[in-house]
Design a protein around this motif. Structure first.
Motif, PDB file in Angstrom:
ATOM      1  N   THR A 169      30.607   7.947 -62.962  1.00 61.70           N
ATOM      2  CA  THR A 169      29.492   8.858 -62.706  1.00 61.70           C
ATOM      3  C   THR A 169      28.577   8.905 -63.933  1.00 61.70           C
ATOM      4  O   THR A 169      29.034   9.079 -65.057  1.00 61.70           O
ATOM      5  N   THR A 201      25.247  19.302 -58.551  1.00 62.20           N
ATOM      6  CA  THR A 201      24.674  17.972 -58.710  1.00 62.20           C
ATOM      7  C   THR A 201      23.533  17.982 -59.730  1.00 62.20           C
ATOM      8  O   THR A 201      23.357  17.035 -60.489  1.00 62.20           O
ATOM      9  N   ASN A 212      24.619  11.412 -61.002  1.00 60.90           N
ATOM     10  CA  ASN A 212      24.161  10.520 -59.934  1.00 60.90           C
ATOM     11  C   ASN A 212      25.096  10.499 -58.734  1.00 60.90           C
ATOM     12  O   ASN A 212      24.871   9.760 -57.784  1.00 60.90           O
ATOM     13  N   LYS A 213      26.145  11.316 -58.799  1.00 68.48           N
ATOM     14  CA  LYS A 213      27.017  11.503 -57.642  1.00 68.48           C
ATOM     15  C   LYS A 213      27.099  13.000 -57.350  1.00 68.48           C
ATOM     16  O   LYS A 213      27.070  13.814 -58.264  1.00 68.48           O
ATOM     17  N   GLN A 254      29.256  16.754 -59.265  1.00 67.89           N
ATOM     18  CA  GLN A 254      30.093  16.323 -60.386  1.00 67.89           C
ATOM     19  C   GLN A 254      29.893  17.141 -61.659  1.00 67.89           C
ATOM     20  O   GLN A 254      30.575  16.913 -62.657  1.00 67.89           O
TER      21      GLN A 254
END
Length: 825
Positions: A156, A268, A178-179, A182
């Protein structure tokens, strides 16, 4: 050659320039900062942050420009001071007993300044299953004044972006992954100052506190309690309040607030808004009982900012910043054809070891402009010894306004690098100092006008510092700080031709300083007007049978500053068409000022007699004020004194601390010796590690490109930028001298948007060390004289330059708003 091949070559060339330009407008690194001098600065003139870029526990250290210790200066400090002045003058002029003068001068001292304070820290602790980053990158983009940290953990990518917005007066931090979901972290705050935490709802952390009521300078260590946290005066006039609010906004996940911090879970993207303010309400008002409502100010900025999207905030910030930054660009072409892809710290180290990298020098120039834009904005405080970035409760030299060189050096790049508005905070400081300075002139000397000495602070301290007799007179009792500051008023007018500013702001302030000088000057036995007592800041001389003193009569620096002030005042009076009788008086007095002298070694004499130096390589070369930033000495107008100035620099040597090297770059540029100026630029850019610095060996540049005095002082950055500009363009002698001190190593390049006195904007390109083209925009019109080293012509006038003793000259009357194109013959 085919058309396709020509196009391909053009594309390769454009790509090379694009990559090169990006490298010269960005600081970037492959690892987080371990030291403060590796962290990256952002600022909006009021709110500053130093970003470390740590992975697991990010540290961002914060400052607010009005957060200082102390309060307004007392109305009476040393009423007994005036009775010693006559004694001092008798001792120095009649007896020439410098040793006897020192204890008398100490009796004319006042209080030390207060200190600039750190606001606090933001800590962002992220929770990772795997703590090892497979990829790491951090940068400071000078094109958009934004710092970015990126790293990848367990597949990630996490990104942190930070900028300090001037339009919205908040610091914005965007945390993203970007995930999905997380982000798991805790955001907390802490401070070296007194503070307490509270929360507001589920997403706001508030830190409130108070600055010390007094802080001793870092070099004063006699008191058991050098930092007094509580106001001991009993009148709530020392120790301002401050407040920091951190608010988090999330798109998903959860945020929970308690006094330990903001707990962010499974998000996020999160925006952190940092808003801060103090109760400071002016240099003459008690910051507590008469202070502003810091909560109302901080919350007012915050409430408006959180209503905007990140894109809107960033675009507004970037547009505001770019209106200053984009005015000037510098490209020093690397004729080796190589693109330097090293991280900035490695690049600096490679350069220090001798690699040829003119692009790094362009980066340093750009960084200097970035720092000035970030540390000084209209309506705010002037840039102090550390700009606006300080982490210490007792910072070096109080991080104050040291006005025997350092504050002035901060603003040397302002006009010439097209940042004229950025100069405004210094003028506001001068206005305040003039008020306290009038009281100082009366109380300490029983004289008219206003005066300022070695140091000042947010409270506009103007008295001789030294804590009532503890300071060395060679720096504490130097009374030319206000006179030097006045040069900036005249320079602003010279560059802008703003007659409203000259009439309403500059002229009254300059006249007040002149009125003090008229009272301060006395006539010596030879009929000259001299300064008594007089020092050459922080330096000593040998006299008699092995004796040492820093106190003299009519030092070259003091007399040069007064010559400069009188000259500027005479010209200002003529420009405004006022005060003719006063102007005539000044002209007569200027003619009687103690003149410059050349010593037995061929050097410019520093003292009124040709004494030997205690330290032949002393870092201050103050007696060359007339060469730079003054205009009393120049190779074209006064070749004998210019030769003496050169000899002085040769005797002093190239050694020195960061700001000292920076000043010497400007000296050598004014001597039209670009190669020696460049040699010192290379010395200024010597890689300096915080952990391995040998302070006695002088300064250089830290990994984050801050100037190493050492320790850190920002003036060297600004002095270096100014020196590079002086190498390219000079206008202090009433002419536009293009490529005045171009070093051989700068074989090819372009510069756009520099300013010259008379309100001219200049762009130039050169190749093989010769001017190829230039564009001169006359913003105000009027007589224009252009000097070059090779013959040129003006397209619009079909006029060719004429050769004289020092090069080629074009003289014409420019029209307001007209652009003139020059090309080499």
């Amino acid at each position: 050659m085919t058309k396709k091949l020509l196009v391909l070559i053009g594309l390769i060339s454009a790509t090379f320039y694009s990559v090169s330009a990006q490298q010269n407008e960005k600081l970037w690194y492959k690892q987080a900062a371990k030291e403060w001098t590796e962290a990256l600065p952002v600022g909006n003139g009021r709110l500053g942050a130093m970003i470390f870029g740590k992975v697991n526990e990010e540290l961002i250290q914060l400052n607010e420009s009005t957060l200082w210790s102390g309060g307004p200066i007392p109305k009476s400090i040393n009423p007994a001071a005036p009775k010693y002045l006559a004694q001092v003058r008798d001792v120095l002029l009649k007896e020439e007993d410098y040793e006897k003068a020192a204890p008398l001068i100490k009796k004319m001292q006042g209080l030390f300044t207060e200190s600039y304070m750190p606001l606090g820290d933001i800590l962002i602790k992220q929770k990772f299953k795997d703590t090892a980053a497979s990829y790491y990158y951090r940068d400071l983009n000078l094109k958009n004044a934004t710092s970015t940290t990126k790293f990848t953990i367990d597949g990630t990518e996490f990104i942190r972006q930070v900028f300090s917005s001037a339009p919205d007066q908040v610091i914005v931090i965007r945390l993203s992954a970007n995930k999905p979901r997380q982000l798991n972290c805790t955001v907390s705050t802490q401070s070296l100052l007194l503070y307490q935490h509270s929360i507001n709802g589920n997403n706001e952390l508030i830190m409130k506190g108070r600055a010390p009521s007094h802080t001793d300078p870092s070099y004063v260590n006699k008191n058991k309690s050098p930092v007094i946290q509580d106001d001991t005066t009993g009148n709530n006039c020392g120790g301002m309040r401050y407040e920091l609010i951190v608010k988090a906004l999330n798109k998903d996940g959860a945020i929970v607030a308690d006094t330990a911090g903001l707990q962010i879970s499974n998000a996020t993207e999160v925006l952190l808004f940092l808003s801060a303010a103090t109760s400071f309400n002016g240099f003459d008002k008690c910051p507590d009982k008469d202070g502003k409502d810091e909560d109302k100010i901080a919350r007012g900025y915050l409430d408006k900012a959180v209503k905007k999207s990140y894109t809107a905030l960033f675009n507004s910030h970037r547009a505001d910043y770019n209106k200053f930054y984009d005015r000037v660009s510098l490209n020093l072409k690397d004729t080796t054809g190589q693109i330097n892809e090293l991280p900035s710290d490695e690049r600096l180290l490679s350069y220090s070891k001798g690699s040829y990298d003119p692009g790094l020098e362009a980066l340093y120039f750009n960084y200097g402009r970035y720092l000035l834009i970030s540390a000084s904005r209209p309506g705010g405080m002037a840039a102090n010894l550390q700009g606006i970035w300080n982490k210490e409760l007792r910072p070096p030299w109080s991080s104050n306004f040291t006005i025997n060189i350092n504050t002035e050096m901060n603003y040397w790049p302002a006009e010439v690098t097209n940042l004229s508005e950025i100069h405004q905070p210094l003028f506001d400081l001068i206005k305040n100092i003039a008020v306290t300075g009038a009281a100082t002139a009366k109380e300490f000397y029983n004289m008219n006008g206003w005066v300022a000495h070695h140091n000042s602070d947010i409270w506009a301290v103007s008295n001789p510092v030294g804590n009532m007799g503890e300071g060395d007179p060679k720096w504490a009792n130097w009374p030319q700080g206000g006179n030097w500051l006045c040069q900036h008023l005249w320079e602003h007018y010279s560059f802008t031709k703003d007659k409203k500013f000259l009439k309403e702001t500059a002229y009254p302030l300059m006249k007040g300083a002149v009125m003090f000088c008229i009272d301060w000057l006395v006539q010596d036995k030879d009929g000259y007007l001299v300064v008594v007592p007089s020092t050459s800041p922080e330096n000593d001389f040998k006299y008699g049978n092995g004796k040492i003193s820093g106190i003299s009569v009519a030092t070259t620096m003091d007399m040069s500053i007064i010559w400069d002030l009188f000259t500027n005042m005479i010209e200002a009076s003529a420009e405004l068409g006022i005060d003719a009788a006063f102007r005539d008086t000044l002209i007569a007095k200027k003619a009687k000022l103690y003149p410059l002298h050349i010593g037995k070694k061929g050097n410019l004499q520093e003292w009124n007699k040709d004494w030997e130096d205690v330290d032949p390589h002393h870092r201050h070369v103050s007696h060359l004020f007339g060469l730079h930033p003054g205009r009393q000495i120049a190779p074209v107008s006064t070749p004998e004194f210019a030769a003496a100035a050169r000899k002085t620099l040769e005797l002093r040597g190239d050694e020195g601390t960061g700001w000292s090297k920076a000043w010497k770059i400007n000296f050598w540029a004014r001597l039209l010796d670009g190669n020696h100026a460049h040699l010192l630029l290379r010395e200024l850019l010597k890689y300096t590690s915080q952990s391995n610095t040998i302070y006695s060996s002088g300064g250089g540049t830290y990994p984050n490109f801050f100037d190493a005095h050492p320790p850190f002082q920002i003036d060297g950055n600004f002095g270096g930028t100014s020196g590079m500009a002086e190498m390219l363009l000079q206008s202090h002698l009433g002419e536009l001298h293009l490529l005045a001190a171009l070093p051989d190593i700068w074989k090819e390049g372009q510069v756009k948007g520099l300013k010259a006195r008379g309100n001219y904007e200049i762009s130039m390109s050169w190749k093989n060390h010769q001017l190829i083209t230039a564009v001169v925009i006359s913003k105000m019109g009027g007589p224009c004289k252009i000097r070059t080293s090779n013959p040129v012509m003006i397209k619009e006038l079909n006029m060719k330059s004429k050769k004289d003793r020092d090069g080629y000259v074009l003289s014409f009357t420019s029209k307001k708003g007209t652009t003139y194109h020059l090309s080499a013959l």
